[in-house]
Scaffold this active site. Structure first.
Site, PDB file in Angstrom:
ATOM      1  N   ASP A 101       0.855  -1.178   0.000  1.00  0.00           N
ATOM      2  CA  ASP A 101       0.000   0.000   0.000  1.00  0.00           C
ATOM      3  C   ASP A 101       0.897   1.236   0.000  1.00  0.00           C
ATOM      4  O   ASP A 101       2.057   1.179   0.431  1.00  0.00           O
ATOM      5  CB  ASP A 101      -0.899  -0.016   1.233  1.00  0.00           C
ATOM      6  CG  ASP A 101      -1.755   1.223   1.325  1.00  0.00           C
ATOM      7  OD1 ASP A 101      -2.432   1.561   0.346  1.00  0.00           O
ATOM      8  OD2 ASP A 101      -1.737   1.867   2.392  1.00  0.00           O
ATOM      9  N   ASP A 155      -0.038   4.998   0.912  1.00  0.00           N
ATOM     10  CA  ASP A 155      -0.183   5.978   1.991  1.00  0.00           C
ATOM     11  C   ASP A 155      -0.036   5.321   3.361  1.00  0.00           C
ATOM     12  O   ASP A 155      -0.809   4.427   3.711  1.00  0.00           O
ATOM     13  CB  ASP A 155      -1.538   6.671   1.897  1.00  0.00           C
ATOM     14  CG  ASP A 155      -1.689   7.446   0.599  1.00  0.00           C
ATOM     15  OD1 ASP A 155      -0.836   8.311   0.337  1.00  0.00           O
ATOM     16  OD2 ASP A 155      -2.644   7.183  -0.145  1.00  0.00           O
ATOM     17  N   GLY A 192      -7.605   3.603   3.001  1.00  0.00           N
ATOM     18  CA  GLY A 192      -7.577   2.465   2.090  1.00  0.00           C
ATOM     19  C   GLY A 192      -8.748   2.396   1.130  1.00  0.00           C
ATOM     20  O   GLY A 192      -8.738   1.569   0.224  1.00  0.00           O
ATOM     21  N   ARG A 211     -12.057   7.606  -2.661  1.00  0.00           N
ATOM     22  CA  ARG A 211     -12.583   8.850  -2.089  1.00  0.00           C
ATOM     23  C   ARG A 211     -14.089   8.797  -1.893  1.00  0.00           C
ATOM     24  O   ARG A 211     -14.613   9.190  -0.849  1.00  0.00           O
ATOM     25  CB  ARG A 211     -12.213  10.028  -2.986  1.00  0.00           C
ATOM     26  CG  ARG A 211     -10.759  10.419  -2.948  1.00  0.00           C
ATOM     27  CD  ARG A 211     -10.479  11.582  -3.869  1.00  0.00           C
ATOM     28  NE  ARG A 211     -10.651  11.206  -5.265  1.00  0.00           N
ATOM     29  CZ  ARG A 211     -11.508  11.765  -6.102  1.00  0.00           C
ATOM     30  NH1 ARG A 211     -12.311  12.702  -5.690  1.00  0.00           N
ATOM     31  NH2 ARG A 211     -11.579  11.380  -7.367  1.00  0.00           N
ATOM     32  N   SER A 238      -5.632   6.125  -4.468  1.00  0.00           N
ATOM     33  CA  SER A 238      -5.500   7.536  -4.815  1.00  0.00           C
ATOM     34  C   SER A 238      -5.041   7.718  -6.255  1.00  0.00           C
ATOM     35  O   SER A 238      -4.194   6.986  -6.758  1.00  0.00           O
ATOM     36  CB  SER A 238      -4.487   8.204  -3.877  1.00  0.00           C
ATOM     37  OG  SER A 238      -4.205   9.524  -4.313  1.00  0.00           O
ATOM     38  N   ASP A 250      -1.474  -0.848   6.092  1.00  0.00           N
ATOM     39  CA  ASP A 250      -1.653  -0.236   7.408  1.00  0.00           C
ATOM     40  C   ASP A 250      -3.116   0.000   7.735  1.00  0.00           C
ATOM     41  O   ASP A 250      -3.422   0.470   8.829  1.00  0.00           O
ATOM     42  CB  ASP A 250      -0.891   1.087   7.490  1.00  0.00           C
ATOM     43  CG  ASP A 250      -1.501   2.175   6.619  1.00  0.00           C
ATOM     44  OD1 ASP A 250      -1.993   1.849   5.515  1.00  0.00           O
ATOM     45  OD2 ASP A 250      -1.479   3.349   7.033  1.00  0.00           O
TER      46      ASP A 250
END
Length: 247
Positions: A22, A24, A72, A75, A141, A199
């Site tokens: 992942d 971010d 995760g 948006r 994203s 995360d």
């Protein structure tokens, strides 16, 4: 540095063919910027549209609300999930307005300051590559490519599956495993020989449900419950920093 390339990897990582990270909060220190943008956009909406129940009239929490509802996710899914947590179920165009406000705020932050990569993650990815393990970056994203490039780590990854690709291919977001499975497919590795590093609760659930060989949870939050939450939702192991997987 001597010996076979995989001697620097913890035993749990050996025999892998690929690893999917992942972006971010795992590769780049951008989760806090995402959370801050979500708070500004969400609180502005809540101020104009107070939730119906007094107990729901609280601002966006950059730790709990971010982790539980938006981390995760795409948006639009994140905005809808957060608003639902406050008892609000606005029409899709309103959800899109909140999501787009968040997007503008984050994009401005990225342009102004950029983001840094976590040194421990960079060390682990380099060790995996030396061991012949191909690596991918995944993100919901649309800014992931710019984010990784500005952090000077884009060239460490053989594959990137980001929000642009997800939209083009019609891939559902986490907790569905489709983004991770697409990354593994592009790496030429079956899920059963691929690790997922995440995360977010939604991300570890995706790794679990995708049948991946190993799901590594990254709990950077110093709170005592962060690691246990990831374990409950599908992580096989949890670390505070990915350098812990080097020996």
């Amino acid at each position: 540095m001597n010996g076979e390339p995989d001697t620097m990897l913890a035993p749990v990582l050996r025999n892998l063919r690929a690893a999917v990270f992942d972006t971010d909060g795992v590769i780049t220190d951008s989760a806090r910027a995402h959370a801050a943008a979500w708070k500004t956009a969400s609180d502005a909406y809540l101020a104009e549209h107070p939730p119906p129940a007094p107990g729901q009239r609280r601002p966006f929490d950059v730790r709990d609300d971010y982790r539980l509802h938006v981390d995760g996710r795409s948006r639009l899914d994140g905005a809808a999930a957060f608003l639902a947590s406050r008892g609000l179920h606005p029409p899709p165009e309103t959800v899109r307005t909140v999501a787009e406000a968040k997007e503008r705020l984050f994009a401005a932050r990225l342009r102004e300051r950029g983001m840094d990569a976590y040194p421990g993650t960079v060390r682990l990815v380099r060790a995996l590559r030396r061991a012949g393990v191909r690596c991918a970056a995944v993100s919901a994203s649309r800014h992931a490519r710019e984010l990784l490039a500005r952090a000077a780590v884009l060239d460490l990854f053989d594959v990137l599956v980001d929000g642009v690709e997800a939209a083009r291919l019609g891939l559902p977001g986490k907790p569905r495993p489709d983004l991770f499975l697409e990354a593994a497919r592009r790496l030429g590795a079956p899920a059963g020989r691929t690790a997922v590093v995440e995360d977010a609760v939604a991300g570890v659930e995706a790794g679990r449900d995708g049948g991946f060989a190993l799901v590594v949870g990254v709990a950077r939050d110093p709170g005592p419950d962060a690691g246990q939450r990831l374990l409950r939702h599908g992580a096989d192991i949890v670390v505070r920093d990915l350098a812990e997987l080097l020996v």
